[in-house]
Design a protein around this motif. Sequence first.
Motif, PDB file in Angstrom:
ATOM      1  N   SER A 235      42.491  87.540 -11.957  1.00  0.00           N
ATOM      2  CA  SER A 235      42.458  88.402 -13.139  1.00  0.00           C
ATOM      3  C   SER A 235      41.834  87.715 -14.352  1.00  0.00           C
ATOM      4  N   SER A 236      41.422  86.457 -14.180  1.00  0.00           N
ATOM      5  CA  SER A 236      40.847  85.700 -15.291  1.00  0.00           C
ATOM      6  C   SER A 236      39.334  85.953 -15.377  1.00  0.00           C
ATOM      7  N   HIS A 237      38.891  86.425 -16.524  1.00  0.00           N
ATOM      8  CA  HIS A 237      37.478  86.734 -16.757  1.00  0.00           C
ATOM      9  C   HIS A 237      36.782  85.442 -17.198  1.00  0.00           C
ATOM     10  N   THR A 238      36.150  84.727 -16.255  1.00  0.00           N
ATOM     11  CA  THR A 238      35.664  83.374 -16.525  1.00  0.00           C
ATOM     12  C   THR A 238      34.258  83.320 -17.123  1.00  0.00           C
TER      13      THR A 238
ATOM     14  N   SER B 281      29.206  91.097 -11.722  1.00  0.00           N
ATOM     15  CA  SER B 281      28.135  91.983 -12.198  1.00  0.00           C
ATOM     16  C   SER B 281      27.091  91.156 -12.916  1.00  0.00           C
ATOM     17  N   GLY B 282      25.985  91.790 -13.237  1.00  0.00           N
ATOM     18  CA  GLY B 282      24.872  91.089 -13.863  1.00  0.00           C
ATOM     19  C   GLY B 282      23.800  90.761 -12.848  1.00  0.00           C
ATOM     20  N   GLN B 283      22.765  90.089 -13.298  1.00  0.00           N
ATOM     21  CA  GLN B 283      21.621  89.821 -12.426  1.00  0.00           C
ATOM     22  C   GLN B 283      21.094  88.403 -12.638  1.00  0.00           C
TER      23      GLN B 283
ATOM     24  N   TYR C  26      34.879  86.484 -12.187  1.00  0.00           N
ATOM     25  CA  TYR C  26      36.335  86.447 -12.336  1.00  0.00           C
ATOM     26  C   TYR C  26      36.937  85.476 -11.324  1.00  0.00           C
ATOM     27  N   TYR C  27      38.008  84.783 -11.739  1.00  0.00           N
ATOM     28  CA  TYR C  27      38.926  84.108 -10.821  1.00  0.00           C
ATOM     29  C   TYR C  27      40.216  84.918 -10.861  1.00  0.00           C
TER      30      TYR C  27
END
Length: 232
Positions: A13-16, A55-57, A10-11
């Motif tokens: 509130s923007s889900h990039t 999140s994520g890997q 995220y930047y």
Amino acid sequence: MLNVSDLNQYYGSSHTLRGVSLNVEKGECLTLLGRNGVGKTTLLKCLTGVLPTASGQVRFGGHDITRLKPHQRAALGIAYVPQGREIFARLTVEENLLMGMACMPGRKASTIKGEVYELFPVLKEMLGRRGGDLSGGQQQQLAIARALLAEPSLIILDEPTEGIQPSIIKDIERVIRLLRERGDMAILLCEQYFDFAQALADKFVVLSRGEVVATGLQAQMNSENVKRHLAV
């Protein structure tokens, strides 16, 4: 070699980046495609540790590197050639090349391997010149050579043809093809120039609005499903 699973970033509130997954193995070239502003460079910066992930890997060589710092990833064998090259303009070509080996121990970090001059002969002629005095194409060759001196297992290239004259684009294509055929490293190539990317790809990933919208082998790159995400 490199395995990315469900990566989000995220930047504000923007889900990039939205659940991005990809993998590239040793001896392969994976091309990352998409229009400007869809998250390609953001993804590369997350893979190199320049930007954090929500999140994520990210796994490299079987190890979880999701929270490692950039210098730690570099020490593990990840080299990054950023968009815009970012060479040290006030340092000489030789000093720039030596900086590429900063993560190496002792004497090994002070000897420039002759292989880089075989790949990019023009650099040997310009060792004493400042990086900022080189043309854009020569700076790109220097940036790639600097990355290769770290002896990476994975090299990440962000728009290596941007603003480069055609003759040097051919030289860069030759070098990337040679690295792929040599088979001792993985290559992740982010590229706007479709023909260049297609010529080098073993497989591809297309991003749109931060999401993976198409993947496949090189033979599938000409499909309408791919091209509709690349057309302006």
